[in-house]
Design an enzyme around this catalytic site. Structure first.
Site, PDB file in Angstrom:
ATOM      1  N   ARG A 197       0.904  -1.309   0.075  1.00 14.47           N
ATOM      2  CA  ARG A 197       0.083   0.034  -0.049  1.00 14.47           C
ATOM      3  C   ARG A 197       0.836   1.188   0.174  1.00 14.47           C
ATOM      4  O   ARG A 197       2.055   1.066   0.020  1.00 14.47           O
ATOM      5  CB  ARG A 197      -0.955  -0.046   1.266  1.00 14.47           C
ATOM      6  CG  ARG A 197      -0.220   0.172   2.524  1.00 14.47           C
ATOM      7  CD  ARG A 197      -1.363   0.182   3.625  1.00 14.47           C
ATOM      8  NE  ARG A 197      -0.577   0.241   4.928  1.00 14.47           N
ATOM      9  CZ  ARG A 197      -1.048   0.168   6.246  1.00 14.47           C
ATOM     10  NH1 ARG A 197      -2.315   0.216   6.224  1.00 14.47           N
ATOM     11  NH2 ARG A 197      -0.313  -0.055   7.380  1.00 14.47           N
ATOM     12  N   GLU A 228      -3.401   7.647   7.024  1.00 13.12           N
ATOM     13  CA  GLU A 228      -2.132   7.899   7.520  1.00 13.12           C
ATOM     14  C   GLU A 228      -1.095   8.409   6.438  1.00 13.12           C
ATOM     15  O   GLU A 228      -0.168   7.755   5.886  1.00 13.12           O
ATOM     16  CB  GLU A 228      -1.592   6.530   8.100  1.00 13.12           C
ATOM     17  CG  GLU A 228      -2.447   5.932   9.285  1.00 13.12           C
ATOM     18  CD  GLU A 228      -1.553   5.175  10.076  1.00 13.12           C
ATOM     19  OE1 GLU A 228      -0.967   4.075   9.436  1.00 13.12           O
ATOM     20  OE2 GLU A 228      -1.838   4.667  11.297  1.00 13.12           O
ATOM     21  N   GLU A 285      -7.631   4.324  15.472  1.00 11.30           N
ATOM     22  CA  GLU A 285      -7.170   3.046  15.749  1.00 11.30           C
ATOM     23  C   GLU A 285      -6.479   3.053  16.927  1.00 11.30           C
ATOM     24  O   GLU A 285      -5.621   3.586  17.527  1.00 11.30           O
ATOM     25  CB  GLU A 285      -6.106   2.679  14.676  1.00 11.30           C
ATOM     26  CG  GLU A 285      -6.907   2.923  13.255  1.00 11.30           C
ATOM     27  CD  GLU A 285      -5.797   2.575  12.144  1.00 11.30           C
ATOM     28  OE1 GLU A 285      -4.667   1.851  12.418  1.00 11.30           O
ATOM     29  OE2 GLU A 285      -5.953   2.977  10.961  1.00 11.30           O
ATOM     30  N   TRP A 317       2.741  -7.993  11.403  1.00 10.18           N
ATOM     31  CA  TRP A 317       2.650  -8.258  10.052  1.00 10.18           C
ATOM     32  C   TRP A 317       3.365  -9.569  10.036  1.00 10.18           C
ATOM     33  O   TRP A 317       4.098  -9.948  10.925  1.00 10.18           O
ATOM     34  CB  TRP A 317       3.348  -7.199   9.255  1.00 10.18           C
ATOM     35  CG  TRP A 317       2.553  -5.910   9.187  1.00 10.18           C
ATOM     36  CD1 TRP A 317       1.577  -5.416   9.945  1.00 10.18           C
ATOM     37  CD2 TRP A 317       3.088  -4.889   8.110  1.00 10.18           C
ATOM     38  NE1 TRP A 317       1.280  -4.175   9.531  1.00 10.18           N
ATOM     39  CE2 TRP A 317       2.010  -4.035   8.166  1.00 10.18           C
ATOM     40  CE3 TRP A 317       3.840  -4.784   6.946  1.00 10.18           C
ATOM     41  CZ2 TRP A 317       2.034  -2.704   7.527  1.00 10.18           C
ATOM     42  CZ3 TRP A 317       3.940  -3.654   6.370  1.00 10.18           C
ATOM     43  CH2 TRP A 317       3.086  -2.616   6.374  1.00 10.18           C
ATOM     44  N   GLU A 354      -1.387  -8.425   7.133  1.00  8.52           N
ATOM     45  CA  GLU A 354      -1.840  -8.208   8.761  1.00  8.52           C
ATOM     46  C   GLU A 354      -2.416  -9.400   9.356  1.00  8.52           C
ATOM     47  O   GLU A 354      -3.456  -9.276  10.253  1.00  8.52           O
ATOM     48  CB  GLU A 354      -2.617  -6.879   8.902  1.00  8.52           C
ATOM     49  CG  GLU A 354      -1.530  -5.695   8.626  1.00  8.52           C
ATOM     50  CD  GLU A 354      -2.139  -4.452   8.831  1.00  8.52           C
ATOM     51  OE1 GLU A 354      -3.508  -4.347   9.235  1.00  8.52           O
ATOM     52  OE2 GLU A 354      -1.440  -3.611   9.112  1.00  8.52           O
TER      53      GLU A 354
HETATM   54  C1  GAL Z   1      -2.218   1.448  11.107  1.00  6.93           C
HETATM   55  C2  GAL Z   1      -3.034   1.404   9.651  1.00  6.93           C
HETATM   56  C3  GAL Z   1      -3.981   0.415   9.861  1.00  6.93           C
HETATM   57  C4  GAL Z   1      -3.366  -0.751   9.898  1.00  6.93           C
HETATM   58  C5  GAL Z   1      -2.602  -0.849  11.539  1.00  6.93           C
HETATM   59  C6  GAL Z   1      -2.161  -1.973  12.065  1.00  6.93           C
HETATM   60  O1  GAL Z   1      -0.811   2.134  10.449  1.00  6.93           O
HETATM   61  O2  GAL Z   1      -3.828   2.798   9.498  1.00  6.93           O
HETATM   62  O3  GAL Z   1      -4.440   0.270   8.150  1.00  6.93           O
HETATM   63  O4  GAL Z   1      -2.196  -1.281   9.228  1.00  6.93           O
HETATM   64  O5  GAL Z   1      -1.874   0.111  11.387  1.00  6.93           O
HETATM   65  O6  GAL Z   1      -0.986  -2.317  11.130  1.00  6.93           O
END
Ligand code: GAL
Length: 684
Positions: free
Chosen positions: A112, A151, A315, A323, A365
Site C-alpha cells: 500500500r 495515515e 485506531e 505483520w 496483517e
Molecule cells: C495502521 C494502519 C492500519 C493498520 C494498522 C496495523 O498504521 O492505519 O490500516 O495497518 O496500522 O498495522
C-alpha cells in the site's frame, strides 16, 4: 467553525472491513458491536477496487448495504477515502502515479501507499473517486464524517517520482523567485553546486556518499513534502466539504515530513491519531533506566493534543500487533487494553475506535489482532471492550469537551525536527531531551503539554504555562527569540539546552556568538563546545546551592561565558579541561527567567531544574501517588476529572488526603486506596 469529534456523548467504536467477510456475517457483527457499547464504525479506506472495479465504473452496492446494516444497529459510519491503495488497473494504466525511491526504483503494486501526491493523473483520479463517494454519501444521515486517505506519510514519507521533481522545482520557484536566491539559501557556492538553470534543480538524488545531499536542500525537501501532502489532502477536503457540508472531516496518523498543525488548521475539523502503545515497548532500549515503555505513548498523545485539543483515536490497539514478515508484539495483558484506552482519553480523546473488529484471515496483517479472533467466539479482549463500553456509556458525557490541564510545556518546531533528521549535530539530542524531560515530569506527576512554535504562535498561547522547555532549537529566528522574550518578561520561566539558536531558517550558521538569536535572552555566550564521545570521559555538572548535586552532562557540552550582570551561574562542569566553567545559567529578565543548560538533558538534570523551579503536581495537596501511576486532569469551567493510570502489573498504593468520588462507580473514596495492576481510576 470546526465541528467537534463528539458532542454530548463519548463515541466508542471500531474499524470494520465489510469487504473482508461474507455478507451473512455483517448483521451479527454489527449487533455485537452495538452490544459492546459501540456507536461508530469506520470503513472503506482501502476499498477503491470495490468502489471502482474498472476505470469510470462505479459500484456502491456493497457499501450501501454495509452502511445500512450498521445504521440498523444504531452505528454511525466514518468513511475513509480509498486513496492510500490505488487499484491495480490504475497503476498499470498510469504508472506515473507510482512512488519512486531516491535511487530511482519504482515502487510497484502489491502493498500500500505506493503512489505519489504530485502526479496530475493521480490527483485527477483521486478527485473523481472522492467526488463520487461524496456525492453518494454526502447527505447520508447514517454517515458521521470522513477520513481523508489513511495515515499520510506512513510507511514512506519520501517521494521522488518525475512529478515530484517537477513539483519541487515549481515550489522552489514560488518560494525563492530567482535562482540567485535559491543558490544563496542552499549555499551552493560550497563545492561548486551553483545552479545556472532551473532545469538543473531536483529533489535530492543519489550522491557519492549515500544519503548525503546538500543540507539546505534536504531541509527544503521536507518542507516541500509537507506542502505536497497538504495540497493532496486539500483536494479531497474541498470536495467533501462541498458535497457533505454537515459531515465532519478528519485524517489519521502522526508521521514524518508533515506539518500536521497546518493540515489540521486549514483542512480538518479535528485530528485523529492511531494509538499502538506497544510499539514503544518492543522498541525500548534495554539499557535505558526507568523506561516509560507503553506510558511513553502519552508523549505522542500530547503531540496529538497540541494539534487538536480534543481528538479522535481512529485506531486504538485491541490486541497483539504484527505483520507476517515484520512487527511481532506480545499480547496486551488483562487490563492493558482498558488502560491504553483511558490513556488516550486522559490526553484528550473524545472518540476512540479499536483497530479492528476481527483479525484478518489473509494479507499482511493476519497477526494484527482485532478484538475478535478468527474463530469469532467470545474472548477476553471482547469482554474487556464491553466493560469499557459500559463505563463510557455512564461517564462519557462528563468527559467529552473537557480540556487537559498543564502548566508546563515542551516546545518544538518542524524546522528543527526536519533539519535534525539529517543534522546529527543536534537532531538526536532533541529526541533524547524530549524523552528525558517527559519522563521526569511523568514520574513527578506534573502534566505537560507539547507546543509547536509556529509563525502564528502568540504570547497568549505561551503565557498559559508557568514554565517552558525548548530543548535544542538549533534553528531560531530573531522573531521567535522576541516572542520568547515577551513570554519571559511577563513572568515565564524558560530553559534551553545546548545547540540553541545558532542556525537561521535556511539551516545556515549565523556569524554571531552562540547561542545566536537567543544570546540576549540568555545573557551568555558559548565560549567553546564539544561532542562528548570517543576518547572523552563522561562529564558531570555540579549544581550550585546547598545540595551540591552532581548530574551527568550528556552527549555535548557548551562551555558558557556570562555576558550580563543579571546572570547567575547555577551549575559548573565537574571534569575535563573546562572544570569549573559555567554549565548552567539563569538570567533574570523582566518578571521571569531564562536558563541555559549546556548539555543534552537527562532525567536527573530535568528533576533538578523542576525542583529549583518549585514545580509540583497540581494534585499534590490532596493526592499521593507512586511513580508508576500517571496523573492527568481534564476540566471544563464547571467540572474536573482526575485520571489515574497504573502502568504496572502490580497493584499501586495511593493516598487520598481529601475525599473524592470514583466517577466510574459513584463510590466516595478517601485515605488509602489500592489501584489494581493496570488499573484506572477517574476521580471527580
Ligand atoms: C495502521 C494502519 C492500519 C493498520 C494498522 C496495523 O498504521 O492505519 O490500516 O495497518 O496500522 O498495522
Amino acid at each position: 467553525m470546526k465541528k467537534p469529534a463528539a458532542a454530548g456523548k463519548f463515541e466508542l467504536g471500531v474499524c470494520y472491513y465489510p469487504e473482508h467477510w461474507p455478507e451473512e456475517m455483517w448483521e451479527d457483527d454489527f449487533a455485537r458491536m452495538a452490544n459492546t457499547g459501540f456507536s461508530i464504525v469506520r470503513m472503506g479506506e482501502f476499498a477503491w477496487s470495490l468502489f471502482e472495479p474498472e476505470e469510470g465504473n462505479f459500484q456502491f452496492g456493497l457499501f450501501d448495504r454495509a452502511i445500512e446494516s450498521a445504521n440498523r444497529h444504531g452505528l454511525k459510519v466514518i468513511l475513509g477515502t480509498p486513496t492510500a491503495t490505488p487499484p491495480a488497473w490504475l497503476t498499470e494504466r498510469y504508472p506515473e502515479v507510482l512512488n519512486v525511491t531516491r535511487e530511482g526504483v519504482t515502487l510497484q503494486h502489491g502493498m500500500r501507499r505506493h503512489y505519489n501526491y504530485s502526479s496530475p493523473k493521480y490527483r485527477e483520479l483521486c478527485a473523481r473517486i472522492v467526488g463520487e463517494l461524496a456525492a453518494r454519501y454526502g447527505s447520508h444521515p447514517g454517515v458521521a464524517g470522513w477520513q481523508i486517505d489513511n495515515e499520510l506519510n506512513c510507511e514512506i514519507s519520501d517521494f521522488y517520482s518525475e512529478s515530484d521533481h517537477l513539483a519541487f522545482r515549481e515550489w522552489l520557484q514560488a518560494k525563492y523567485g530567482t535562482l540567485e536566491q535559491l543558490n544563496d539559501a542552499w549555499g551552493t557556492v560550497f563545492w561548486n553546486q551553483t545552479y545556472s538553470s532551473w532545469s538543473q534543480v531536483f529533489l535530492p538524488r543519489p550522491t557519492p556518499v549515500a544519503g548525503q545531499p546538500n543540507p539546505h536542500q534536504a531541509l527544503d525537501e521536507k518542507r516541500f513534502i509537507s506542502a505536497s501532502a497538504i495540497s493532496f489532502a486539500r483536494l479531497q477536503a474541498e470536495i467533501i466539504r462541498s458535497k457533505a457540508p454537515s459531515h465532519w472531516v478528519t485524517t489519521n496518523g502522526l508521521f514524518g515530513h508533515l506539518d500536521n498543525h497546518e493540515l489540521n488548521d486549514e483542512l480538518l475539523d479535528f485530528f485523529s491519531y492511531d494509538s499502538y502503545p506497544q510499539f514503544s515497548t518492543i522498541h525500548a532500549n534495554p539499557a535505558e533506566e526507568n523506561p516509560l515503555l507503553d506510558r511513553s505513548w502519552s508523549l505522542s498523545l500530547s503531540v496529538t493534543r497540541s494539534i487538536s485539543p480534543n481528538f479522535c483515536i481512529m485506531e486504538q490497539q485491541a490486541g497483539p500487533g504484527g505483520w507476517v514478515g515484520r512487527m511481532d508484539m506480545p499480547s496486551p495483558k488483562p487490563g492493558q487494553m482498558r488502560l491504553w484506552t483511558y490513556q488516550s482519553i486522559a490526553h484528550g480523546a473524545d472518540m476512540v475506535l479499536y483497530f479492528r473488529w476481527r483479525t484478518a484471515t489473509m494479507g499482511h496483517e493476519i497477526y494484527w489482532h482485532g478484538l475478535n479472533d478468527y474463530h469469532n467466539r467470545p474472548n477476553r479482549r471482547v469482554r474487556e471492550a464491553e466493560t469499557i463500553g459500559r463505563e463510557l456509556a455512564a461517564v462519557g458525557e462528563r468527559i467529552v469537551g473537557t480540556r487537559v490541564q498543564a502548566s508546563v510545556a515542551i516546545l518544538r518546531d518542524y524546522d528543527n525536527e526536519w533539519d535534525g533528521e539529517y543534522d546529527v549535530w543536534h537532531g538526536p539530542f532533541n529526541w533524547k531531551s524530549n524523552k528525558e524531560w517527559f519522563k521526569a515530569l511523568q514520574y513527578l506527576h506534573i502534566p505537560c503539554d507539547i507546543v509547536y512554535v509556529r509563525p502564528m504562535t502568540t504570547l497568549e498561547e505561551l503565557a498559559r504555562y508557568e514554565a517552558l522547555v525548548y530543548p535544542h532549537p538549533a534553528i531560531m529566528t530573531d522573531a521567535t527569540a522576541a516572542l520568547l522574550d515577551q513570554y519571559v518578561q511577563q513572568g515565564g520561566k524558560l530553559i534551553f539546552g545546548c545547540r540553541t539558536g545558532y542556525k537561521d531558517e535556511r539551516g545556515q550558521c549565523y556569524m554571531r556568538p552562540f547561542p545566536g538569536a537567543a544570546g540576549a535572552l540568555c545573557g551568555i555566550s558559548v565560549e567553546e563546545f564539544t561532542m562528548v564521545k570517543g576518547t572523552r570521559l563522561p562529564v558531570g555538572i555540579i549544581w550550585s546551592g546547598d545540595s551540591a548535586t552532581l548530574t551527568g552532562a550528556d552527549d555535548f557540552n557548551d562551555i558558557l561565558q556570562v555576558e550580563s550582570d543579571s546572570v547567575d551561574v547555577m551549575g559548573t562542569y565537574a571534569s575535563d579541561y573546562y572544570t569549573g566553567k559555567p554549565a548552567v545559567t539563569r538570567n533574570r529578565r523582566g518578571a521571569g527567567e531564562v536558563w541555559y543548560y549546556g548539555a543534552v538533558f537527562n532525567e536527573a538534570a530535568a528533576r533538578q531544574i523542576i525542583s529549583l523551579w518549585g514545580l509540583r503536581s497540581p494534585a499534590a495537596d490532596w493526592l499521593e501517588l507512586p511513580p508508576q501511576v500517571e496523573l492527568q486532569i481534564r476540566s471544563s469551567e464547571s467540572a474536573s476529572l482526575t485520571f489515574l493510570l497504573n502502568y504496572s502489573e502490580e497493584p499501586a498504593e495511593i493516598l487520598l488526603k481529601a475525599p473524592r468520588t470514583d466517577a466510574l462507580t459513584g463510590v466516595e473514596l478517601s485515605g488509602r486506596y489500592t489501584l489494581e495492576g493496570y488499573g484506572v481510576l477517574l476521580l471527580s
